[in-house]
Design a protein around this motif. Structure first.
Motif, PDB file in Angstrom:
ATOM      1  N   ALA A  89      14.015  -0.838 -38.835  1.00 47.28           N
ATOM      2  CA  ALA A  89      15.135  -0.769 -38.198  1.00 47.28           C
ATOM      3  C   ALA A  89      16.056  -1.827 -38.690  1.00 47.28           C
ATOM      4  O   ALA A  89      15.762  -2.973 -39.003  1.00 47.28           O
ATOM      5  CB  ALA A  89      14.849  -1.090 -37.026  1.00 47.28           C
TER       6      ALA A  89
ATOM      7  N   GLY B  79      18.967  -3.037 -37.713  1.00 50.88           N
ATOM      8  CA  GLY B  79      19.661  -3.957 -36.763  1.00 50.88           C
ATOM      9  C   GLY B  79      21.081  -3.241 -36.734  1.00 50.88           C
ATOM     10  O   GLY B  79      21.841  -4.206 -35.947  1.00 50.88           O
ATOM     11  N   ILE B  80      21.324  -2.411 -37.197  1.00 54.95           N
ATOM     12  CA  ILE B  80      22.709  -1.972 -37.003  1.00 54.95           C
ATOM     13  C   ILE B  80      22.914  -0.497 -36.359  1.00 54.95           C
ATOM     14  O   ILE B  80      23.809  -0.547 -35.266  1.00 54.95           O
ATOM     15  CB  ILE B  80      23.506  -1.785 -38.567  1.00 54.95           C
ATOM     16  CG1 ILE B  80      23.338  -3.067 -39.047  1.00 54.95           C
ATOM     17  CG2 ILE B  80      24.764  -1.326 -38.293  1.00 54.95           C
ATOM     18  CD1 ILE B  80      23.502  -2.913 -40.660  1.00 54.95           C
ATOM     19  N   VAL B  81      21.623   0.232 -36.567  1.00 53.60           N
ATOM     20  CA  VAL B  81      21.678   1.498 -35.764  1.00 53.60           C
ATOM     21  C   VAL B  81      20.364   1.591 -35.233  1.00 53.60           C
ATOM     22  O   VAL B  81      19.370   1.190 -35.717  1.00 53.60           O
ATOM     23  CB  VAL B  81      22.093   2.620 -36.875  1.00 53.60           C
ATOM     24  CG1 VAL B  81      22.014   4.137 -36.120  1.00 53.60           C
ATOM     25  CG2 VAL B  81      23.346   2.400 -37.613  1.00 53.60           C
ATOM     26  N   ALA B  82      20.331   2.549 -34.004  1.00 51.87           N
ATOM     27  CA  ALA B  82      19.079   2.416 -33.298  1.00 51.87           C
ATOM     28  C   ALA B  82      18.142   3.599 -34.079  1.00 51.87           C
ATOM     29  O   ALA B  82      17.832   4.544 -33.240  1.00 51.87           O
ATOM     30  CB  ALA B  82      19.496   2.768 -31.867  1.00 51.87           C
TER      31      ALA B  82
ATOM     32  N   SER C 234      18.727  -8.867 -36.115  1.00 50.05           N
ATOM     33  CA  SER C 234      18.187  -7.845 -35.366  1.00 50.05           C
ATOM     34  C   SER C 234      17.309  -7.020 -36.230  1.00 50.05           C
ATOM     35  O   SER C 234      16.862  -6.026 -35.651  1.00 50.05           O
ATOM     36  CB  SER C 234      19.256  -7.125 -34.711  1.00 50.05           C
ATOM     37  OG  SER C 234      19.687  -8.280 -33.597  1.00 50.05           O
TER      38      SER C 234
END
Lengths: 419, 411
Positions: free
Chosen positions: B21, B23-26, B79
């Motif tokens: 992932a 950390g910018i888009v789910a 993230s």
């Protein structure tokens, strides 16, 4: 499940899973307690993080697990900052309380300021803690956010509380729903908000279920107070026939009052649990995200069993702890372990036994309640929750809002729990 | 995999499978991470590079529980997450990034931080507590006497209620014309020698415990049990002088101010649901108050000697009374040494374990703490009369009705 359920959606629901193990969690809690003792309690911030990491990482949605990214240092920093507010506050409160003394008018004025200000702080703490927790909750690399103003939320909560009191508790669902609207409506996952469309009216009839036993129990307590209103054991004179009659009459009615009170408490507890579960399911069903909806099938029986089994487990625990501590105190005092001396054992142990047993009991019950209530409740709540509707997370992007850099200080001070 | 030339794994390099992932888009996508010489390369299944993470900036997410796939992140993308469940991946990675395991709970730096915070915290709170405890006398000294008087009266009222049951007619204060006159005479003599602006309101209550206490504002309560154990009026005068000193030096007032201050410090500290700190701070507070109370007792002892000297009453004899109380309430067992195997040791003395309610007046043991030696030193070379005539003393001892003959019952 009638008015609170949503219509079945044609797309399959996406269930949340919880796969934590009670025994593993117990290990975490036990080590936490030990380390808290060794660090004069400071470890509690890191302890909380260890617990949350375990629970969060065992919550699965789809193929992905939650992740708790908070740290003990952040919680500790938040706590220190909260102290800056709380120490002067409590200093003022205790000072004023003391100055007012027993003066009824002064006490009334004092409470008029003290109770709302304390409530304000508690709700403020709760909101800020929620904001921190959401910001430290990661799923698919995206974190949560709580917008809105904590102070406005707390002020509103105090207002709703006053309204609830003035309505003799009838307006309580209104308070619950309006606060949920602010909490859920301000919750964001990444750059997309949750929605909440609950209405207090939907819960009003359900609220009457616990409200009635609460009122009836209060009435029974009032009745009892009235019955013994001018009774003073010091003045009791058995030779006075009128007094003797009255005391016999009271003696006859007391078992009835006591039975009603017990029944009232029991009914209130059951009805309250039932309401809270129903409310939770209602809130879930009226919470949406990007066209998806939550649905909870949490059952009241499961919740009650968690509490009942905890209470049942307490009985052997209390027995074992009491006896062990008693023996340990006697042993430490070099008390002769001799049957003849048994009648004196209680006296011999009485200086250290109360504190020792209290400390041990606090630890034992603390560990048990975390494992048997908190952890099982987390499992019950999570594993009965599902998201219905077409999966729609791909459009969610990371929020650009700045996350708080410290957390939960006030909530820690008021012990607001973890969810 | 064949389009980009650098995706062809050289010999010895392995491509793993993982989930990533950014950390910018789910969105979590399947990826093929590869351990390159200069870092971890994350590419999707089409070979498109999504990220390249240096080994130094790599972190193992501590959230992963035992049995979960190792989860990695990088300092450049806080993230972003990479999960690789292939067995052996972590071992292969650790060869290239040996510092990786030193994160979270395994990181010694984290534990050093906990230790540092603990020390810092103890210092801050110790300091704050010390400040509050030591400024309490200053605050107490600033309290107007009228307020002290109000507090004292409220306290006395409460105490009377506790001891006397609930009816007003159950007041246990002893009244007897001759006894009151004797008590008044003794109080007046002591008051005449006292330089403080306080008025003293002394009462005897009919409770069989050898104790006495003072509350703010000059209210002093003597229990009948103390009168019964006192052999001479100067012993009682010494105790009264001691209690008067508590009043004039505002010891109780100071304790109260200190308790309020410490409470304000401790309440936010302990209410955090932390069991350990709760207990510890309670014990600490008790110990702190006790240490101040020992100090106050010693101060009141010496002040009592001073007052009696000025009043012309024989000073210092009250430590004898204290010792008598102590002897009565903490009767030593005959089996003091357990090594001896006499016949007497076969039956241990239960009294030793029955240290019933040791009176407050014995905040510290007079003999072992050196209280009696300090009093004797201060009183040395001074003498005076007993304070009351034999007749007055008899009246005073009978203030609650007939006196108990215990006083002469020497050990």
């Amino acid at each position: 499940m009638t008015d609170t359920t949503i219509e079945t959606v044609d797309t399959p629901a996406m269930p949340l899973r919880y796969d934590g193990k009670g025994l593993q969690f117990a290990g975490i809690v036990a080590l936490n307690v030990l380390l808290q003792v060794l660090t004069l309690g400071i470890f509690r911030f890191w302890a909380r993080v260890r617990e949350r990491r375990y629970i969060w990482s065992h919550v699965g949605l789809g193929e992905d697990r939650l992740e708790y990214t908070g740290t003990g240092g952040e919680l500790f920093k938040g706590f220190l900052i909260a102290l800056v507010v709380l120490i002067p506050y409590f200093l003022a409160v205790f000072g004023l309380q003391f100055l007012v003394g027993q003066n009824p008018l002064g006490l009334a004025i004092f409470n008029m300021f003290y109770i709302p200000s304390l409530l304000f702080l508690i709700y403020l703490a709760g909101y800020r803690a929620r904001r921190y927790r959401l910001s430290r909750t990661l799923w698919r690399g995206i974190r949560g956010t709580l917008g809105g103003s904590p102070t406005r939320y707390a002020a509103a909560a105090v207002g709703y509380f006053a309204l609830s009191v003035l309505s003799l508790g009838l307006a309580a669902p209104y308070m619950r729903v309006e606060l949920a609207r602010r909490e859920i409506g301000n919750t964001w996952f990444g750059d997309k908000p949750f929605t909440f469309d609950g209405k207090a009216g939907d819960l009003f009839r359900a609220w009457l279920v616990p409200w009635l036993p609460i009122v009836l129990t209060a009435a029974v307590i009032g009745w009892m107070q009235w019955t013994i209103r001018d009774l003073n054991p010091q003045d009791f004179d058995p030779s006075d026939a009128a007094q003797a009659d009255r005391s016999r009459a009271i003696g006859e009615i007391m078992p009835l009052i006591a039975g009603l009170m017990l029944l009232g408490y029991l009914l209130t507890a059951l009805a309250f649990a039932w309401y809270r579960v129903r409310e939770f399911r209602y809130f879930a069903a009226h919470t949406g995200f990007e066209g998806m909806r939550f649905a909870s099938t949490l059952g009241v029986g499961r919740v009650l069993w968690i509490y009942v089994s905890f209470l049942l487990a307490l009985i052997p625990t209390i027995t074992v702890v009491t006896l062990t501590v008693f023996a340990a105190v006697l042993w430490a005092k070099d008390f002769p372990m001799d049957l003849d001396m048994l009648p004196y054992a209680m006296e011999a142990a009485k200086d250290w036994f109360p504190i020792a047993v209290t400390v041990t009991m606090i630890f034992a019950i603390g560990v048990m309640s975390r494992v048997l209530v908190f952890h099982r409740m987390a499992r019950a709540v999570v594993s009965t929750l599902a998201i219905a509707g077409a999966e729609n997370f791909a459009t969610v992007a990371q929020s650009l809002d700045r996350a708080p850099t410290y957390g939960e200080g006030l909530a820690d001070a008021f012990d607001l729990g973890d969810f | 995999m064949t389009d980009a030339p650098d995706t062809i794994p050289p010999a010895g390099r392995q491509t793993w499978t993982g989930r990533y992932a950014d950390g910018i888009v789910a969105v979590v996508r399947p990826v093929q991470p590869r351990l390159d010489g200069d870092g971890l390369r994350i590419a999707d299944n089409d070979g498109v590079e999504l990220a390249r993470w240096s080994y130094e900036g790599l972190r193992l997410v501590a959230a992963g529980a035992a049995g979960h796939a190792p989860r990695l992140t990088h300092e450049s993308a806080d993230s972003a997450r990479l999960e690789v469940s292939d067995p052996g991946f972590l071992d292969a990675l650790l060869v290239l990034a040996p510092g990786l395991m030193r994160t979270g709970a395994r990181n010694p730096a984290e534990w050093r931080r906990v230790a540092l915070w603990t020390v810092l915290f103890a210092a801050i709170f110790g300091g704050a507590g010390w400040g509050i405890a030591n400024s309490a006398p200053v605050v107490a000294a600033m309290m107007p006497m009228a307020m002290e008087d109000r507090i004292g009266r409220a306290a006395i009222e409460q105490v009377t209620t506790i001891f006397g049951g609930f009816g007003k007619d159950r007041d246990l204060t002893c009244h007897d014309d001759a006894g009151d006159a004797a008590l008044g005479a003794l109080t007046a003599r002591l008051k005449a020698a006292d330089e403080s602006p306080y008025e003293f309101h002394i009462r005897v209550v009919d409770i069989d415990v050898p104790n006495a206490f003072a509350v703010p504002g000059g209210y002093i309560v003597v229990f009948r049990g103390l009168l019964d154990l006192a052999e001479t009026p100067d012993e009682l005068a010494g105790v009264l002088g001691h209690e008067m000193a508590h009043v004039t030096r505002r010891h109780a007032t100071t304790n109260l101010v200190r308790a309020i201050g410490l409470q304000a410090l401790v309440v936010p500290l302990i209410s955090g649901g932390s069991m350990a700190s709760d207990v510890l701070s309670g014990v600490g507070q008790l110990a702190l108050q006790a240490s101040y109370s020992r100090e106050a007792e010693a101060e009141a002892d010496l002040a009592s000697v001073d007052l009696l000297i000025r009043a012309g009453i024989r000073p210092g004899s009250f430590t004898g009374l204290l010792t008598r109380i102590e002897t009565k309430y903490t009767a030593p067992a005959p089996d003091e040494s357990r090594e001896g195997d006499d016949e007497t040791n076969k039956s241990p003395n239960p009294m030793r374990w029955l240290d019933l309610a040791i009176p407050d007046i014995l905040a510290s043991h007079p003999a072992t703490s050196g209280r009696d030696a300090a009093v004797a030193a201060a009183a040395a070379g001074h003498d005076g009369d007993p304070g009351l005539s034999a007749g007055q003393w008899a009246d005073l001892r009978a203030i609650c009705g007939s006196a108990k003959p215990e006083a002469g019952d020497d050990e």
